[in-house]
Write a protein that holds these residues in place. Sequence first.
Motif, PDB file in Angstrom:
ATOM      1  N   PRO A 106       0.654  -1.185  -0.145  1.00 14.20           N
ATOM      2  CA  PRO A 106      -0.532  -0.181   0.261  1.00 14.20           C
ATOM      3  C   PRO A 106       0.918   1.360   0.019  1.00 14.20           C
ATOM      4  CG  PRO A 106      -0.856  -1.389   1.433  1.00 14.20           C
ATOM      5  CD  PRO A 106       0.349  -2.022   0.835  1.00 14.20           C
ATOM      6  N   GLU A 107       2.138   1.220   0.632  1.00 21.99           N
ATOM      7  CA  GLU A 107       2.852   2.362   0.923  1.00 21.99           C
ATOM      8  C   GLU A 107       3.974   2.434  -0.552  1.00 21.99           C
ATOM      9  OE1 GLU A 107       4.600   2.269   4.697  1.00 21.99           O
ATOM     10  OE2 GLU A 107       2.165   2.259   5.306  1.00 21.99           O
ATOM     11  N   GLU A 108       4.153   1.594  -1.568  1.00 20.53           N
ATOM     12  CA  GLU A 108       4.982   1.919  -2.044  1.00 20.53           C
ATOM     13  C   GLU A 108       4.282   1.334  -3.567  1.00 20.53           C
ATOM     14  OE1 GLU A 108       8.049  -1.268  -1.597  1.00 20.53           O
ATOM     15  OE2 GLU A 108       8.266  -0.717   0.362  1.00 20.53           O
ATOM     16  N   GLU A 109       5.595   1.369  -5.050  1.00 23.07           N
ATOM     17  CA  GLU A 109       4.900   1.457  -6.743  1.00 23.07           C
ATOM     18  C   GLU A 109       4.840  -0.085  -6.352  1.00 23.07           C
ATOM     19  OE1 GLU A 109       3.914   2.984  -8.753  1.00 23.07           O
ATOM     20  OE2 GLU A 109       3.795   4.810  -7.419  1.00 23.07           O
ATOM     21  N   PRO A 110       3.964  -0.692  -7.328  1.00 19.04           N
ATOM     22  CA  PRO A 110       3.864  -2.513  -7.514  1.00 19.04           C
ATOM     23  C   PRO A 110       5.139  -2.788  -8.267  1.00 19.04           C
ATOM     24  CG  PRO A 110       2.082  -1.017  -8.690  1.00 19.04           C
ATOM     25  CD  PRO A 110       3.337   0.000  -7.763  1.00 19.04           C
ATOM     26  N   VAL A 111       5.523  -4.198  -7.631  1.00 20.26           N
ATOM     27  CA  VAL A 111       6.985  -5.198  -7.351  1.00 20.26           C
ATOM     28  C   VAL A 111       6.974  -6.218  -7.910  1.00 20.26           C
ATOM     29  CG1 VAL A 111       9.602  -5.350  -6.788  1.00 20.26           C
ATOM     30  CG2 VAL A 111       8.616  -2.985  -6.003  1.00 20.26           C
ATOM     31  N   LYS A 112       7.861  -5.711  -9.027  1.00 21.06           N
ATOM     32  CA  LYS A 112       7.998  -7.464  -9.426  1.00 21.06           C
ATOM     33  C   LYS A 112       8.358  -8.202  -8.871  1.00 21.06           C
ATOM     34  CE  LYS A 112       6.843  -6.279 -14.736  1.00 21.06           C
ATOM     35  NZ  LYS A 112       7.452  -6.302 -15.563  1.00 21.06           N
ATOM     36  N   TRP A 113       8.062  -9.818  -8.929  1.00 18.07           N
ATOM     37  CA  TRP A 113       9.052 -11.091  -7.565  1.00 18.07           C
ATOM     38  C   TRP A 113       8.668 -12.063  -8.288  1.00 18.07           C
ATOM     39  CZ3 TRP A 113       6.215 -14.961  -6.689  1.00 18.07           C
ATOM     40  CH2 TRP A 113       4.956 -14.950  -6.121  1.00 18.07           C
ATOM     41  N   ARG A 114      10.106 -12.670  -7.700  1.00 17.92           N
ATOM     42  CA  ARG A 114      10.164 -14.438  -8.583  1.00 17.92           C
ATOM     43  C   ARG A 114      10.329 -14.988  -7.743  1.00 17.92           C
ATOM     44  NH1 ARG A 114      14.510 -15.317 -11.920  1.00 17.92           N
ATOM     45  NH2 ARG A 114      15.709 -13.854 -11.286  1.00 17.92           N
ATOM     46  N   LEU A 115      10.202 -16.592  -7.604  1.00 21.57           N
ATOM     47  CA  LEU A 115      10.587 -17.343  -6.214  1.00 21.57           C
ATOM     48  C   LEU A 115      11.295 -18.222  -6.851  1.00 21.57           C
ATOM     49  CD1 LEU A 115       9.482 -17.446  -2.989  1.00 21.57           C
ATOM     50  CD2 LEU A 115       7.536 -18.759  -3.738  1.00 21.57           C
ATOM     51  N   VAL A 116      12.161 -18.363  -6.475  1.00 20.82           N
ATOM     52  CA  VAL A 116      13.141 -19.287  -7.328  1.00 20.82           C
ATOM     53  C   VAL A 116      14.001 -20.902  -6.417  1.00 20.82           C
ATOM     54  CG1 VAL A 116      13.401 -17.891  -9.264  1.00 20.82           C
ATOM     55  CG2 VAL A 116      14.978 -18.088  -7.233  1.00 20.82           C
ATOM     56  N   ARG A 117      14.218 -21.487  -6.835  1.00 23.49           N
ATOM     57  CA  ARG A 117      14.839 -22.463  -5.947  1.00 23.49           C
ATOM     58  C   ARG A 117      16.066 -22.442  -6.725  1.00 23.49           C
ATOM     59  NH1 ARG A 117      13.791 -28.733  -4.728  1.00 23.49           N
ATOM     60  NH2 ARG A 117      15.381 -28.998  -3.757  1.00 23.49           N
ATOM     61  N   VAL A 118      17.107 -21.845  -5.039  1.00 22.11           N
ATOM     62  CA  VAL A 118      18.685 -22.079  -5.321  1.00 22.11           C
ATOM     63  C   VAL A 118      18.980 -23.119  -4.476  1.00 22.11           C
ATOM     64  CG1 VAL A 118      20.173 -20.508  -5.603  1.00 22.11           C
ATOM     65  CG2 VAL A 118      18.237 -19.596  -6.274  1.00 22.11           C
ATOM     66  N   GLN A 119      19.851 -24.217  -5.516  1.00 25.10           N
ATOM     67  CA  GLN A 119      20.281 -25.153  -4.622  1.00 25.10           C
ATOM     68  C   GLN A 119      19.056 -25.814  -3.853  1.00 25.10           C
ATOM     69  OE1 GLN A 119      23.998 -24.025  -3.567  1.00 25.10           O
ATOM     70  NE2 GLN A 119      24.744 -24.362  -5.629  1.00 25.10           N
ATOM     71  N   GLN A 171      18.021 -23.766  -1.174  1.00 27.77           N
ATOM     72  CA  GLN A 171      17.029 -23.019  -0.683  1.00 27.77           C
ATOM     73  C   GLN A 171      15.963 -22.421  -1.630  1.00 27.77           C
ATOM     74  OE1 GLN A 171      20.212 -19.563  -0.075  1.00 27.77           O
ATOM     75  NE2 GLN A 171      20.606 -21.087   1.468  1.00 27.77           N
ATOM     76  N   ILE A 172      14.721 -21.957  -1.360  1.00 29.73           N
ATOM     77  CA  ILE A 172      13.579 -20.893  -1.802  1.00 29.73           C
ATOM     78  C   ILE A 172      13.900 -20.064  -1.549  1.00 29.73           C
ATOM     79  CG2 ILE A 172      11.588 -20.305  -2.056  1.00 29.73           C
ATOM     80  CD1 ILE A 172      12.697 -23.849  -2.673  1.00 29.73           C
ATOM     81  N   ARG A 173      14.310 -18.709  -2.799  1.00 31.19           N
ATOM     82  CA  ARG A 173      14.840 -17.049  -2.306  1.00 31.19           C
ATOM     83  C   ARG A 173      13.191 -16.840  -3.214  1.00 31.19           C
ATOM     84  NH1 ARG A 173      20.855 -17.417  -3.769  1.00 31.19           N
ATOM     85  NH2 ARG A 173      21.431 -18.341  -2.514  1.00 31.19           N
ATOM     86  N   LEU A 174      13.106 -15.638  -2.901  1.00 32.58           N
ATOM     87  CA  LEU A 174      11.856 -14.024  -3.053  1.00 32.58           C
ATOM     88  C   LEU A 174      12.880 -13.466  -4.324  1.00 32.58           C
ATOM     89  CD1 LEU A 174       9.240 -13.672  -3.659  1.00 32.58           C
ATOM     90  CD2 LEU A 174      10.045 -11.609  -1.637  1.00 32.58           C
ATOM     91  N   LYS A 175      13.226 -12.859  -5.209  1.00 32.71           N
ATOM     92  CA  LYS A 175      13.507 -12.110  -5.906  1.00 32.71           C
ATOM     93  C   LYS A 175      13.043 -10.752  -7.185  1.00 32.71           C
ATOM     94  CE  LYS A 175      17.743 -15.229  -6.765  1.00 32.71           C
ATOM     95  NZ  LYS A 175      18.804 -14.846  -8.107  1.00 32.71           N
ATOM     96  N   LYS A 176      13.423  -9.161  -5.823  1.00 35.39           N
ATOM     97  CA  LYS A 176      12.191  -8.443  -6.945  1.00 35.39           C
ATOM     98  C   LYS A 176      13.169  -7.829  -7.623  1.00 35.39           C
ATOM     99  CE  LYS A 176      10.158  -7.904  -2.351  1.00 35.39           C
ATOM    100  NZ  LYS A 176      10.252  -6.572  -1.662  1.00 35.39           N
TER     101      LYS A 176
END
Length: 118
Positions: A55-68, A70-75
């Motif tokens: 609500p307080e920011e501009e829309p941000v694209k994200w990706r949820l990926v598996r790295v070895q 781990q599961i990581r969120l990349k913005k």
Amino acid sequence: MLLISLITMTQIVSQPQEEQLMEEELFFHTIERLMWRSISCGKVGEEVHGVDVDPEEEPVKWRLVRVQNQIRLKKEFGGELTYAHDVEHYQVRQDGQTLNFELNQRQRTVQCKKGGSS
């Protein structure tokens, strides 16, 4: 004395499994919150992509990926968060706007809640 030793050993043996269950629960809670704030989400290959509308920011694209293991969120504009460690099994299935996440032995079904409205 023997009873105390058994209790101590039981706690030591059971803690890693309890920690893993807590981490998995935190992963699913975080995913649910992310999906609730997202106006779009979907599976793209082995990744999940979406757009987060804080609500307080501009829309941000994200990706949820598996790295070895781990599961990581990349913005979109940098920034990366690790959502899960020690991942043995991870799979996402999509049916329309519904995503079914499997993490190790647990699973959860979520949807993007905003659905294009603000």
